[in-house]
Write an enzyme that holds these catalytic residues in place. Structure first.
Site, mmCIF file in Angstrom:
data_model
loop_
_atom_site.group_PDB
_atom_site.id
_atom_site.type_symbol
_atom_site.label_atom_id
_atom_site.label_comp_id
_atom_site.label_asym_id
_atom_site.label_seq_id
_atom_site.Cartn_x
_atom_site.Cartn_y
_atom_site.Cartn_z
ATOM 1 N N LYS A 88 0.517 -1.191 0.130
ATOM 2 C CA LYS A 88 -0.016 0.215 0.173
ATOM 3 C C LYS A 88 1.218 1.327 -0.115
ATOM 4 O O LYS A 88 0.242 2.487 -0.371
ATOM 5 C CB LYS A 88 -1.151 -0.286 0.987
HETATM 6 C C1 LIG Z 1 -4.120 -4.776 1.593
HETATM 7 C C2 LIG Z 1 -3.788 -6.219 1.224
HETATM 8 C C3 LIG Z 1 -4.253 -6.956 0.295
HETATM 9 C C4 LIG Z 1 -5.302 -6.895 -0.218
HETATM 10 O O1 LIG Z 1 -4.897 -5.783 -1.893
HETATM 11 P P1 LIG Z 1 -6.344 -5.308 -2.162
HETATM 12 O O2 LIG Z 1 -6.298 -4.497 -3.205
HETATM 13 O O3 LIG Z 1 -7.831 -5.130 -1.058
HETATM 14 O O4 LIG Z 1 -7.178 -6.788 -2.716
HETATM 15 C C5 LIG Z 1 -3.201 -7.784 0.550
HETATM 16 N N1 LIG Z 1 -2.021 -8.247 1.278
HETATM 17 C C6 LIG Z 1 -1.983 -6.903 1.678
HETATM 18 C C7 LIG Z 1 -0.513 -7.054 3.048
HETATM 19 C C8 LIG Z 1 -2.929 -6.121 2.108
HETATM 20 O O5 LIG Z 1 -2.083 -5.143 3.087
#
Ligand SMILES: *Cc1c(COP(=O)(O)O)cnc(C)c1O
Length: 462
Positions: free
Chosen positions: A112
């Site tokens: 993210k």
């Molecule tokens: C947010 C997240 C996901 C999922 O990602 P999306 O974009 O919501 O599909 C998977 N793994 C981790 C570690 C995350 O923080």
């Protein structure tokens, strides 16, 4: 470049407006009116380029004239300079035709950061130019909140208030939210669970007087700018493995469908991607939908990969919009049915379109844990539980093209699950090894809207 709503009934916006707004007024999600493409020659010319250069080339056509070249390049440079790896998103090899894309070298050790860091920079430029300030309020079960605090800390025109459920996030996640010292970022520990946090945020947005008073804004996973920033590493990694001459496939540990949808945009832009594989844990609404053709809510059951514990997948609406031939009224109808009946059948035509692009698989808790154990033994790579879900599903679907599985978080962010699988407690990277020694700053709040609003009014800078 204009942005339109997936429900077909909201004003068309520029990139900057869509970024600052988030959700469309008709409840839909913003998508570009058309997807710009890069020619095979243009893609080939990016081979070996720094991540920042690829980011500029991929993002610029979507940004249009909202930001100058210097502004966008500057924002990209500042966004990624704090990453702990020169490649930003390095690839490692797991097997003869299987690669892992490490997306956890950012400041909060999860993918993210790629999107949130650049959003922080672009918000600051846009708000300064407009002479505006905003208060970003968000609810988090862990990763999103820490990424937002890290991205906006110290920026002049933004205050950030993140609500998390008291006692229900991991210690690393909590410390990443509570240790930044800048006066514009605040971690609010709410007495309640994640749903209470989300409900409080929703109620604040519905409180129009409060919303206007503090200039409420959101940067949640449906924000188009977040999806766009994630398109870049599909290009950088595919280029490393011989694209555009050679096609690749991707497996993506999926929750809200934002990350994998970015892969779909890369494909639409002209990157040769054979398959995009949706990997879910036992909260498998997406896998079930692709298998059965019915999108149906079920209760959430907690897993060792908590960032993928979702009941419905908000960005899936963007995929439906394209699968239904960009018929906003049809999408609005499906979403109304989801609300009233808890699910809907996907039309035959649309499910065929989706199955052309996406494959899917699911990993149980035992399989996820066994994959962490096996990968450490076979390759030395220590996976976080989310990445392990991806690797498990990818291994079942390996084909002729190289498979790239996205590693979405660093193992040290989920030390208990990793220790249970390997007997080893993964250490934090050395650049943040003092995380456990830094003083924490947390504001406890009751699950009471007027009290939370009072705290936010008091803490924001004016
Ligand atoms: C947010 C997240 C996901 C999922 O990602 P999306 O974009 O919501 O599909 C998977 N793994 C981790 C570690 C995350 O923080």
């Amino acid at each position: 470049m204009k942005y339109i709503s997936t429900r077909g009934d909201a004003p068309h916006l520029t990139f900057e407006e869509a970024m600052l707004t988030g959700l469309a007024l008709d409840g839909g999600l913003y998508v570009p009116e058309s997807v710009p493409t890069l020619g095979q020659g243009e893609i080939a010319a990016l081979a070996g380029a720094p991540y920042e250069e690829i980011a500029y080339r991929v993002m610029a056509p979507f940004v249009g004239d909202c930001f100058t070249e210097d502004e966008l390049r500057g924002a990209i440079a500042r966004a990624y300079e704090g990453f702990g790896h020169d490649a930003r998103a390095p690839l490692v090899q797991l097997g003869p035709n299987h690669f892992l894309l490490e997306l956890f070298h950012g400041p909060t050790l999860a993918f993210k950061d790629f999107a949130m860091q650049i959003i922080g920079q672009l918000f600051q430029i846009a708000l300064k130019r407009r002479g505006e300030r905003v208060t970003i309020v968000g609810a988090t079960s862990g990763d999103t909140g820490s990424a937002a605090i890290e991205a906006f800390r110290g920026l002049d025109n933004v205050d950030v208030m993140i609500l998390y459920p008291h006692g229900r996030v991991s210690e690393v996640q909590r410390r990443q939210m509570s240790t930044p010292v800048e006066a514009n970022v605040h971690a609010l520990a709410l007495d309640g669970d994640f749903d209470d946090c989300q409900a409080a945020v929703k109620d604040m947005f519905a409180d129009v007087a409060f919303r206007d008073e503090v200039g409420l804004a959101a940067v949640n996973s449906i924000n188009w700018a977040r999806v766009l920033a994630q398109v870049v590493y599909y290009f950088s990694s595919a280029l490393s493995l011989g694209a555009p001459e050679r096609a690749v496939s991707f497996t993506v540990p999926t929750g809200n469908f934002g990350d994998i949808f970015a892969g779909y945009i890369a494909k639409r832009m002209g990157l040769p991607i054979a398959k995009l594989v949706v990997a879910t844990n036992r909260n498998d609404i997406l896998h079930r939908t692709l298998e059965t053709g019915r999108y149906q809510k079920e209760g959430v059951s907690p897993t060792i990969s908590p960032s993928m514990d979702i009941q419905v997948s908000s960005n899936f609406e963007r995929a439906l919009f394209d699968a239904y031939g960009r018929d906003g009224a049809a999408v609005a109808q499906l979403m109304a049915e989801l609300k009233s009946a808890g699910g809907f059948p996907v039309s035959q035509g649309a499910i065929e379109v989706l199955r052309e692009v996406y494959a899917s698989g699911r990993a149980s808790e035992e399989e996820t844990s066994a994959t962490i154990t096996a990968m450490r033994a076979r390759t030395g790579e220590v996976l976080c539980p989310h990445s392990a879900v991806g690797v498990k599903v990818a291994e079942e679907l390996l084909g002729a093209e190289p498979m790239i599985t996205l590693a979405t978080a660093h193992p040290a962010k989920f030390p208990d699950a990793v220790e249970a699988a390997t007997g080893l407690r993964p250490p934090l990277p050395s650049r943040m090894s003092d995380l456990y020694d830094r003083p924490e700053r947390i504001t406890r709040v009751p699950n009471d809207l007027s009290e939370i609003e009072r705290v936010i009014r008091e803490m924001r800078r004016t």
